[in-house]
Scaffold this active site. Structure first.
Site, PDB file in Angstrom:
ATOM      1  N   ASP A  55      44.738   2.501   7.980  1.00  0.00           N
ATOM      2  CA  ASP A  55      44.214   1.133   8.538  1.00  0.00           C
ATOM      3  C   ASP A  55      42.683   1.728   8.621  1.00  0.00           C
ATOM      4  OD1 ASP A  55      43.624  -0.736  10.013  1.00  0.00           O
ATOM      5  OD2 ASP A  55      42.789   0.996  11.401  1.00  0.00           O
ATOM      6  N   HIS A  87      52.966   0.591  10.578  1.00  0.00           N
ATOM      7  CA  HIS A  87      51.325   0.733  10.937  1.00  0.00           C
ATOM      8  C   HIS A  87      50.479   1.540  10.884  1.00  0.00           C
ATOM      9  CE1 HIS A  87      47.428  -0.697   9.740  1.00  0.00           C
ATOM     10  NE2 HIS A  87      47.045  -0.283  11.061  1.00  0.00           N
ATOM     11  N   TYR A 103      34.273  -3.060  11.539  1.00  0.00           N
ATOM     12  CA  TYR A 103      34.519  -4.206  10.742  1.00  0.00           C
ATOM     13  C   TYR A 103      33.492  -5.365   9.983  1.00  0.00           C
ATOM     14  CZ  TYR A 103      39.206  -3.351  12.293  1.00  0.00           C
ATOM     15  OH  TYR A 103      40.901  -3.025  12.014  1.00  0.00           O
TER      16      TYR A 103
END
Length: 398
Positions: free
Chosen positions: A181, A374, A315
């Site tokens: 990630d 994930h 982000y």
């Protein structure tokens, strides 16, 4: 001070009032009406989040997690003006290979705790002394117990440089790095910077695929299936990514004010992990390490540290970095060390080898495993450990 090279011991003791306040806020939640569909296409389902809230308020034991965390060697040091929290577990095997592992969002160091013992004490987990790692688990800036950056620019390259400085301070002159990630993006940056002492990297998400979709092969059935998954993510599963990369402050108000909003936001990440988490709460059927308690340990860590907004800002930095890279028209610098890649089938997009070789020409290790998603280290710690041993095995004596 921009750099205080002192390494300080750390532990976290939650005030009882903070736990009581959390439970009050959960009890006072105002619920929306039920979704109008029978799947997750409108978001986190009411039945799931209500069961999460019920368990959180009545059954979850934050003190147990706090005790577990404080039993591990934890430290703090200041790098480039930001306090960096990290767990540092040295193996009893002195020839162990130092490994720095980076978590992602919506994760934390909590998602990596299941691999600490298998990686550092392999003789108790099906391995040999030659499989041992000294383990460093930092909390990303703005996440968990690490400090929040107070200026712009904490993108992957800056974090990667901070990690190199951390490993240097710990006295490691030869080490490897791993991430999934957000951690995959940071680890990728470490490989491209190539700091002195870094011998190799391993990632389990092909983060670079987002920016080069049109360049990825699509001639085989496997490649086309991966394109379908990547398109599904960027069109339907992209909500959290888009909001956090453009308006992290806006969503941050909800994430720091309402624990239920925080939980719902963190659960709404990807279909595979959502169904596994929902199964753990609604059906009482956890998958691997994704148990009710471990899921809430991670969410509560965000709540107790008030890092919903600051974590989301990565982000925004990443979005700005991608835009600048696209505008420059220049390809990223090549990776300077060997790369290992493991494909877990439930990943956002399970990248075929051809995709991995597009991003990492001459990939040194590639393997597709039969389970996991994930949150690979969290969900399947023993399988993940096997991958680390295989990927970094050839590097140990290089």
């Amino acid at each position: 001070m921009p750099n205080d090279i002192e390494i300080r011991s750390f532990r976290f003791d939650t005030p009882e009032g903070a736990i009581e306040d959390l439970r009050r806020r959960i009890a006072a939640v105002r619920w929306p009406t039920r979704e109008l569909v029978n799947d997750r296409s409108q978001g986190v389902q009411l039945e799931t989040i209500q069961e999460v809230a019920r368990y959180w308020a009545t059954d979850h034991d934050w003190r147990a997690f706090e005790t577990k965390l404080n039993a591990l060697p934890q430290f703090m040091t200041t790098i480039d003006g930001v306090d960096i929290h990290f767990i540092h577990v040295r193996s009893k095997h002195e020839n162990a290979l130092p490994l720095i592992m980076t978590h992602g969002w919506p994760g934390s160091v909590a998602e990596l705790l299941g691999v600490v013992e298998p990686l550092t004490d392999p003789t108790r987990h099906g391995g040999t002394a030659e499989d041992a790692f000294h383990l460093v688990l930092p909390s990303l800036p703005g996440y968990g117990f690490s400090g929040e950056p107070t200026e712009l620019g904490w993108e992957n390259g800056r974090i990667a440089s901070a990690w190199a400085e951390l490993m240097s301070r710990l006295g490691y002159t030869r080490y490897v790095a791993q991430g999934g990630d957000v951690g995959a993006a940071v680890t990728d940056a470490m490989g491209r910077i190539g700091p002195e002492g870094l011998l190799g990297i391993h990632v389990n998400l092909l983060a670079g695929a987002i920016g080069i979709k049109d360049m990825l092969p699509a001639s085989t059935e496997e490649e086309r299936a991966s394109h379908v998954k990547l398109d599904a993510f960027t069109m339907d599963g992209f909500g959290y990514f888009l909001e956090q990369s453009t308006r992290p402050q806006t969503i941050g108000y909800a994430l720091t004010d309402s624990p239920v909003a925080l939980a719902a936001w963190m659960l709404d990440h990807d279909t595979d992990s959502y169904h596994k988490i929902s199964s753990a709460f609604v059906e009482g059927k956890p998958v691997g390490g994704l148990t009710q308690d471990s899921i809430l340990d991670n969410i509560t860590l965000y709540w107790m540290t008030g890092t919903g907004a600051s974590a989301a800002r990565w982000y925004w930095e990443f979005g700005r970095f991608l835009a600048q890279a696209h505008a420059s028209g220049q390809p990223p610098p090549p990776v300077k060390v060997p790369v290992g890649f493991s494909v877990f089938p439930g990943e956002l997009w399970a990248a075929p080898r051809s995709w991995v070789e597009t991003v990492y020409p001459g990939v040194a290790y590639f393997n597709e495993v039969d389970r996991g998603g994930h949150f690979a280290a969290w969900e399947e710690p023993e399988l993940f450990t096997t991958e680390m041993r295989a990927a970094f095995g050839p590097i140990r004596n290089s």
